[in-house]
Design an enzyme around this catalytic site. Structure first.
Site, PDB file in Angstrom:
ATOM      1  N   GLN A   9       0.828  -1.206   0.000  1.00 33.86           N
ATOM      2  CA  GLN A   9       0.000   0.000   0.000  1.00 33.86           C
ATOM      3  C   GLN A   9       0.865   1.261   0.000  1.00 33.86           C
ATOM      4  OE1 GLN A   9      -3.281  -0.829   2.479  1.00 33.86           O
ATOM      5  NE2 GLN A   9      -4.132   1.210   2.417  1.00 33.86           N
ATOM      6  N   SER A  88       4.104  -6.477   2.870  1.00 37.89           N
ATOM      7  CA  SER A  88       2.736  -6.442   3.399  1.00 37.89           C
ATOM      8  C   SER A  88       1.743  -6.980   2.368  1.00 37.89           C
ATOM      9  CB  SER A  88       2.392  -5.018   3.842  1.00 37.89           C
ATOM     10  OG  SER A  88       1.155  -4.987   4.524  1.00 37.89           O
ATOM     11  N   LEU A  89       0.874  -6.143   1.839  1.00 38.37           N
ATOM     12  CA  LEU A  89      -0.070  -6.558   0.788  1.00 38.37           C
ATOM     13  C   LEU A  89       0.648  -7.269  -0.361  1.00 38.37           C
ATOM     14  CD1 LEU A  89      -2.592  -6.232  -1.193  1.00 38.37           C
ATOM     15  CD2 LEU A  89      -1.624  -4.004  -1.713  1.00 38.37           C
ATOM     16  N   ARG A 113      -9.324  -9.012   2.799  1.00 35.69           N
ATOM     17  CA  ARG A 113      -8.330  -8.439   3.722  1.00 35.69           C
ATOM     18  C   ARG A 113      -8.523  -6.930   3.839  1.00 35.69           C
ATOM     19  NH1 ARG A 113      -2.921  -6.160   3.119  1.00 35.69           N
ATOM     20  NH2 ARG A 113      -1.447  -6.942   4.686  1.00 35.69           N
ATOM     21  N   HIS A 195      -0.546  -3.858  11.035  1.00 30.13           N
ATOM     22  CA  HIS A 195       0.536  -4.674  11.617  1.00 30.13           C
ATOM     23  C   HIS A 195       0.741  -4.387  13.111  1.00 30.13           C
ATOM     24  CE1 HIS A 195       1.366  -6.089   7.636  1.00 30.13           C
ATOM     25  NE2 HIS A 195       1.422  -4.842   7.213  1.00 30.13           N
ATOM     26  N   GLN A 244       0.551 -12.192   9.655  1.00 27.04           N
ATOM     27  CA  GLN A 244       1.096 -10.936   9.116  1.00 27.04           C
ATOM     28  C   GLN A 244       0.287  -9.700   9.505  1.00 27.04           C
ATOM     29  OE1 GLN A 244       0.245  -8.938   5.678  1.00 27.04           O
ATOM     30  NE2 GLN A 244       1.984  -9.734   4.528  1.00 27.04           N
TER      31      GLN A 244
END
Length: 293
Positions: A9, A88-89, A113, A195, A244
């Site tokens: 992101q 991440s993503l 998500r 996170h 995660q």
């Protein structure tokens, strides 16, 4: 060895993916399939929406995923990773690219998500902040000593760590980090505390979606944000993917492990060049580039 890396992101921009859509029939087909699956025209927002439209989590995450995955698919025979990783993503993009997930399942999980994270953000006001110029250990100690929920969330590169948590705790931690010698401690314009433990409701929601999705044996290892080491076991990949959401993104550690395992060339697939910059700060001798079509 070649490592293909996928952004998260923040890499979005207006017009992203339009060149792929116009040039490659397979890309057009996949974008149209995405519109059907998502039940809204994400291509309209990606190609000609406003930056504000693109910033919405439910749009941003699938948009970056689509750009990255479709780019890897149109590369065809040129796409030959020895290992993959995503920030991440970007981990979901990497898992489609290495064959662990199919396109449809990857997109559905990313969409779920994003919506789950959005809901978690609305449950409790929270934020993130970038901390520059301090040793990771000092940042961790300050977070631990600060009242409320505030944790290290993104280990981006040496001297660049993002913290995540409750608004008041983040503000207090930022002041303390500046006192401890941080060059900058800057609150970020994000929707919530990604996170961190505040994402627990989203983690639970995503866990059931991941559990009911087929994960194949990958064509090459993925270095996941949570474990930082090469993973090829489908069940382990699932567990790491669930963890995660509430655990930190250990990008620095993942890149170091990929490099020591033989990756000399890091190729960024998707919008932007942020990851290439981070790789250079982590391993200055590594070669970096954007994916070439």
């Amino acid at each position: 060895m070649k490592a293909y890396i996928f952004p998260g992101q923040g890499a979005q921009f207006v017009g992203m993916g339009l060149d792929l859509y116009e040039k490659y029939p397979v890309a057009q087909e996949l974008f149209e399939r995405a519109n059907e699956l998502l039940e809204f025209s994400i291509t309209d927002i990606m190609f000609e929406g406003t930056p504000e439209d693109l910033k919405e989590t439910k749009v941003t995450q699938p948009a970056i995923f689509l750009h990255s995955v479709i780019m890897s698919m149109v590369m065809g025979e040129n796409f030959k990773p020895d290992m993959v990783a995503g920030h991440s993503l970007g981990e979901f993009s990497a898992l489609v690219a290495n064959g662990t997930l199919n396109f449809e399942d990857g997109l559905q999980l990313v969409s779920k998500r994003a919506l789950a994270m959005q809901k978690a953000c609305e449950l409790q006001p929270s934020t993130m902040a970038a901390v520059l110029g301090l040793d990771d250990k000092i940042v961790e100690e300050v977070c631990e000593a600060t009242p409320g929920i505030v944790v290290a969330a993104n280990y981006n590169c040496p001297g660049q760590l993002v913290i995540s948590g409750e608004i008041e705790a983040i503000n207090t931690a930022c002041e303390r980090l500046k006192e401890a010698g941080a060059r900058r401690a800057l609150v970020l314009p994000v929707g919530g505390a990604f996170h961190s433990p505040l994402m627990e409701p989203a983690r639970e929601e995503l866990a059931s979606a991941i559990e009911s999705t087929l994960f194949n044996v990958p064509k090459c290892p993925i270095y996941q944000n949570v474990s930082t080491t090469a993973v090829t076991d489908a069940e382990q990949i699932k567990r790491n993917l669930v963890s995660q959401l509430t655990a930190p993104v250990k990008w620095t550690q993942s890149v170091r492990n990929m490099f020591s395992d033989g990756a000399k060339s890091f190729i960024e697939v998707g919008p932007g060049r942020v990851l290439q910059g981070l790789v250079k700060k982590i391993e200055p001798t590594a070669e970096t580039s954007s994916a070439a079509l």
